[in-house]
Scaffold this motif. Structure first.
Motif, mmCIF file in Angstrom:
data_model
loop_
_atom_site.group_PDB
_atom_site.id
_atom_site.type_symbol
_atom_site.label_atom_id
_atom_site.label_comp_id
_atom_site.label_asym_id
_atom_site.label_seq_id
_atom_site.Cartn_x
_atom_site.Cartn_y
_atom_site.Cartn_z
ATOM 1 N N ARG A 1 0.781 -1.259 0.058
ATOM 2 C CA ARG A 1 0.017 -0.042 0.073
ATOM 3 C C ARG A 1 0.835 1.209 -0.050
ATOM 4 O O ARG A 1 0.426 2.220 -0.687
ATOM 5 N N ARG B 1 -2.569 -5.249 -4.555
ATOM 6 C CA ARG B 1 -3.466 -5.400 -3.438
ATOM 7 C C ARG B 1 -4.753 -5.832 -4.053
ATOM 8 O O ARG B 1 -5.416 -6.853 -3.248
ATOM 9 N N THR C 1 -1.642 -10.469 3.070
ATOM 10 C CA THR C 1 -1.563 -9.195 2.539
ATOM 11 C C THR C 1 -0.879 -8.929 1.180
ATOM 12 O O THR C 1 -0.988 -8.222 0.317
#
Length: 346
Positions: free
Chosen positions: A123, A137, A152
């Motif tokens: 991010r 993402r 993630t």
């Protein structure tokens, strides 16, 4: 004694491999032995020579380039034979910070995780562009849902796994091991955790893919294939039911007109609906067959795991045997051998 082997898949990395090896830690708390394994995936330069000069203990060389997934699997197989208790995979271009290996292996060494994935902080990673951050993402969210894991950064190649986890994973894709491995591990109920890591600036374009669209398409195929392999009943039966439902609509349309006395002009709806209904049933039946094949795959993987263990044991037994005496060395004669020229002269 806990042994860690750090494996590095390489393809034409003679320029960077020495620097990457130097950045690796020489000692880690809780680890008694650290060794480095380089998989030279058919490089055209002197990658193997550069790795050997850098002090790498183990080198596996492919005669031709087989791709990242095959190189990763070759490295895992060799690391298991060499007695690794923990295996770390890292890139040869120095993208990952070698010092972070200590944090990466800690959950595995402490028995808290079977696999740890290095989270690059997609991010807010300054080394990634806007488009890459968004795509990473999105891809991680898809893999997280399909694998039922809380990861993630699904495509991070910086990961550590225990010996038991390595013995349970069998990479079948030709592109990249990252998503295939995660979906397998999630479906096999292995404990997976993420560890925040740092990244270095990119020194060259990726050799894994030529463009972002190419990466997306190949990764998508890999994800779909891996998910279908472990969930054939859900995929095929779900698809079959959807097609059958679509086929039921024109059949209902025909029945509506038929009940109202106007069925003769709508035979096309009956034909199309019947064809779709039959197609949906056939696809659903493929799901049942796929589920039976999936059960057989589990048995085959169990056999392969046992074969790996036998192979490792034979390797250790072979290397622990004393060297056989050389009957042809100076001062010895081979049993049952013919008289030598020297004996005739004497």
């Amino acid at each position: 004694m806990t042994k860690l082997i750090i494996q590095i898949p390489c393809f034409n990395e003679a320029e960077h491999i020495a620097e990457t090896v130097r950045a690796l830690p020489s000692s880690i708390d809780g680890i008694d032995c650290i060794e480095v394994l380089v998989i030279d995936d058919g490089s055209h330069d002197d990658t193997s020579k550069a790795a050997r000069e850098a002090g790498v203990q183990h080198i596996v060389r492919h005669r031709r380039n087989r791709g990242l997934a095959a190189a990763f699997q070759s490295g895992v197989d060799r690391a298991l034979i060499e007695g690794a208790d923990i295996i770390v995979n890292t890139d040869a271009d120095g993208q990952y910070v070698g010092e972070d290996i200590a944090a990466l292996v800690a959950p595995v060494a402490e028995g808290k995780a079977d696999i740890t994935i290095g989270d690059r902080g997609v991010r807010n990673n300054a080394h990634f562009g806007f488009v890459k951050r968004r795509l990473q993402r999105l891809g991680s969210a898809v893999v997280r849902r399909l694998s039922r894991t809380d990861i993630t950064d699904a495509v991070s190649g910086f990961r550590a796994f225990s010996r038991d986890a390595a013995q349970r994973i069998f990479i079948t894709t030709d592109f990249s091991y990252t998503t295939d491995m995660l979906i397998q591990a999630g479906r096999k109920r292995l404990q997976i955790s993420s560890v925040p890591i740092r990244t270095n600036p990119v020194v060259r374009p990726s050799r894994l893919f030529s463009s972002i669209p190419s990466f997306i398409s190949q990764t998508g195929v890999t994800i779909a294939r891996a998910y279908t392999t472990y969930n054939p009943l859900r995929v095929f039966v779900g698809t079959g039911l959807l097609i059958a439902l679509v086929g039921a609509l024109p059949i209902l349309r025909f029945l509506w007109f038929y009940v109202n006395g106007d069925g003769s002009g709508h035979i096309q709806s009956l034909v199309i609906g019947g064809a779709l209904l039959i197609l949906g049933v056939l696809i659903a039946m493929l799901g049942i067959l796929g589920d039976l094949i999936s059960a057989n795959r589990k048995l085959l993987e169990a056999n392969l795991r046992q074969l790996r263990k036998v192979d490792e044991q034979l390797h250790h037994i072979t290397h622990s045997l004393p060297a056989k005496p050389d009957h042809f060395s100076a001062g010895n004669s081979a049993p049952n051998s013919a008289p030598t020229l020297a004996s005739h002269k004497s």
